[in-house]
Motif scaffolding. Sequence first.
Motif, PDB file in Angstrom:
ATOM      1  N   ASN A  40      19.614 -25.105 -29.267  1.00 16.36           N
ATOM      2  CA  ASN A  40      20.745 -25.386 -30.139  1.00 16.36           C
ATOM      3  C   ASN A  40      20.386 -26.332 -31.273  1.00 16.36           C
ATOM      4  O   ASN A  40      21.265 -26.976 -31.838  1.00 16.36           O
ATOM      5  CB  ASN A  40      21.889 -25.994 -29.302  1.00 16.36           C
ATOM      6  CG  ASN A  40      22.269 -25.106 -28.136  1.00 16.36           C
ATOM      7  OD1 ASN A  40      22.448 -23.906 -28.304  1.00 16.36           O
ATOM      8  ND2 ASN A  40      22.352 -25.692 -26.955  1.00 16.36           N
ATOM      9  N   LYS A  67      26.256 -25.766 -27.513  1.00 14.01           N
ATOM     10  CA  LYS A  67      25.610 -24.563 -27.002  1.00 14.01           C
ATOM     11  C   LYS A  67      26.160 -23.309 -27.684  1.00 14.01           C
ATOM     12  O   LYS A  67      27.324 -23.247 -28.066  1.00 14.01           O
ATOM     13  CB  LYS A  67      25.809 -24.455 -25.493  1.00 14.01           C
ATOM     14  CG  LYS A  67      25.026 -25.500 -24.698  1.00 14.01           C
ATOM     15  CD  LYS A  67      25.217 -25.300 -23.204  1.00 14.01           C
ATOM     16  CE  LYS A  67      24.403 -26.337 -22.430  1.00 14.01           C
ATOM     17  NZ  LYS A  67      24.544 -26.170 -20.962  1.00 14.01           N
ATOM     18  N   ASN A  68      25.266 -22.330 -27.820  1.00 17.44           N
ATOM     19  CA  ASN A  68      25.594 -21.009 -28.376  1.00 17.44           C
ATOM     20  C   ASN A  68      25.955 -21.062 -29.863  1.00 17.44           C
ATOM     21  O   ASN A  68      26.565 -20.124 -30.379  1.00 17.44           O
ATOM     22  CB  ASN A  68      26.738 -20.349 -27.599  1.00 17.44           C
ATOM     23  CG  ASN A  68      26.399 -20.180 -26.124  1.00 17.44           C
ATOM     24  OD1 ASN A  68      25.266 -19.845 -25.782  1.00 17.44           O
ATOM     25  ND2 ASN A  68      27.381 -20.424 -25.251  1.00 17.44           N
TER      26      ASN A  68
END
Length: 318
Positions: free
Chosen positions: A240, A267-268
Amino acid sequence: MIRFFILFGFSFMFFMLHYTGDIKKYINMKYSYLSLSAVVIMGLLSVFEFVRVSRKQIAEEKQREAAESVEQAGRCDCDQPSQDHTGLSHDHAHSHDHDHEHEYDHGHSHGNESKLKRLISYSILFVPIVTGLFLPAYALDSSFVKAKGFSFPSFEENIEKNPGAHQFLKPDSSVYYRKDDYDLVKNKELAEYIKRTEILLTDADYLKGMEVIYNSPEAFMGKTIGFDGFAYKGQQVDGNHYFIFRFGFIHCVADSGVFGMLVEFPKNTQMKDDAWVHVTGKLTWELYQPFKQTIPVLKVSEWEPIETPEDPYVYRTT
């Protein structure tokens, strides 16, 4: 007259760069007075050169008219009976013609060589004029980072004392000071920022603020820091993490650099290179293996996409 066109061309080119605002893509506007001075000086020199060439052409025209008058007077004298000069030997005339032809060929050869050198010199001088006037000035982006191989020096190292070198990650204005003078500047700027509970960097103080943080990162650990920049993932950043950068000028594009921080996003998070964002978070330490050292990292608490700024560059103004 070629010199006039060269001087006028440079003057007009710098004028147009200022008129269109593209001059910001080449220099720190703090020093714009230098290029404006060049517009005036080269403009005046082009006027002087035009006057000089005009006067020279007028003088040559007068000499030509005088020569034609003398030639016409000589023709009138030739109409009168003249002494026969056929007594000159054939060998002497042939020798004179041969020497004259040799001298002419020798001078003609050197004349062509000199003209060729001048042509090459003038052509080289015309290149920056043509490119400056007709080629678009593109803003630097992540392709510059890729071209440089993403090889950042240690932020703890002193960058080689070369003011013309491109800098990376950490702004370093120490190359423009003596050591004692830079220590005074560094301490003064640290005192300016260390009292702030939040350090929200703007275009005006981006380079100064980044330099202060990198010079004394331990003094800002846990503090809230925010700034704008474009994202760059590269091949050395996983998970990240993204680098958030701004291109900055100390004086001009020759000493430009790409400055910013490694940023840890939630995250993501997915972003493309050159996407502009505003980030806010807490400053922490993190071991970054490609650099083989612990570096300051901004752990994001808030972030949002933003439009590309009208002027994507930042400048060292103080």
